[in-house]
Design a protein around this motif. Sequence first.
Motif: not given
Length: 500
Positions: A233-234, A236-237, A240-241
């Motif tokens: 999840e991180l 993926r984040q 994005k970041a």
Amino acid sequence: MTVLLGFAFLAALLTHIGCSNPRRVPESSSTRRYNRIQHGQCTYTFILPEQDGNCRESTTEQYNTNALQRDAPHMEQDFSTQKLQRLEHVMENYTQWLQKLENYIVENMKSEMAQMQQNAVQNHTATMLEIGTSLLSQTAEQTRKLTDVETQVLNQTSRLEIQLLENSLSTYKLEKQLLQQTHEIFKIHEKNSLLEHKILEMEERHKEELDTLKEEKENLQSLVSRQTYIIQELERQLTKATTNNSILQKQQLELMDTVHSLVNMCSKEGVVLKNPKREDDKPFRDCADAYQAGFNKSGVYTIYVNNISEPKKVFCNMDILGGGWTVIQHREDGSLDFQKNWKEYKMGFGSPSGEYWLGNEFIFVITTSQRHYSLRIELTDWEGSRAYSQYDRFYIGSEKQNYRLYLKGHSGTAGKQSSLILHGADFSTKDADNDNCMCKCALMLTGGWWFDACGPSNLNGMFYSAGQHHGKINGIKWHYFKGPSYSLRSTTMMIRPLDF
Ligand SMILES: [Ca+2]
């Protein structure tokens, strides 16, 4: 009666009786006949009258002298009568004398008989005594033999008794030994049963612990799967970041351009900036550069190491001893696993804002191609005490040299002696054994370090939390500060140029 018969010889005459002292018979009586009888000690001598010649001659002579009277019958008769009377008288005398003799003989015979009886008794007694003596001697002999036999029997008996006693003694000893051995066996049995009991208890405890561990393992597995999910999840984040970041960078560049144009406009219009120093003006080689550029707050900075195109984020300590320290290693909570391989230790791992290892390649380049560096190591134990070790000169060799450690000028409060090897030691990880031990220190003590064999320190060992930090040989160790098995709470290794 014999004596009386002897009177037939009226002429017999006893002249002498001698006892013990026989007297010599006078020679003048040679005309007479002597008859001697020996009886015991006594000798009896009888004088016997002449029978034929004299008697007859005298008779004849008498007849001759009286030849004239032969014719006279009366004279002859008187004479005969006288003769007869005389003879009778003589006979009477004889008879008396013979009676006396008989009495005397009887008397003598009595005493002799008594004597003889006494002798016989004496002989008998002597014989009896002899027999008695011989019997006594025989009895004595027998008694002696019996005594000998008795003595022998007694000796044998005593010998047997002694043997019996000895046997009894040895039997007693054997019994005693048997008792002792039985006692010991009993003790061993007791110990055995105790041990068995303990083993059973241990087995039970082990079973319980195993069950607990299984449970924990299952929990951990579920935790790991959860964390894996969170990490994904991180990530993926993060992607994005990063996208956002590139947008931001674009915006930043636009802003920079704006700023530049503004600065140009200001310079044209005569405005002077008070603080021209900026991080972007000149890339920092280390935290000392950053500090000298005016950044005096501890935190994460980006540096540009010689010959390495990629920038590197580091934590700069701007507080201790004037600041400017580039942190190359930091541990504080055990959140990061330091059990890494050669490549990971080469390029570094972890986060500069938390626990991390800068990377051997960066340390090598910084300490050998830029300036001379000193090293400071800050340590904290679980009791809250702080100590440090400082080295005036510090650098490490290249990867070909196994990032060999070089140090000089040790000082500090974490031990009078250096816990780092001063004479040079190669770097080892779990997959690169370069130590001086037959063993593999990196596997034994965990982490990557300049082990010797295996040396008095390892700041990249296992992190143990409070209460479990005692008796651990593979913990975070600095021997001359807290001993060989004490695992420290936090550590920081940092470098600063010698001429800072
Ligand atoms: Ca070895």
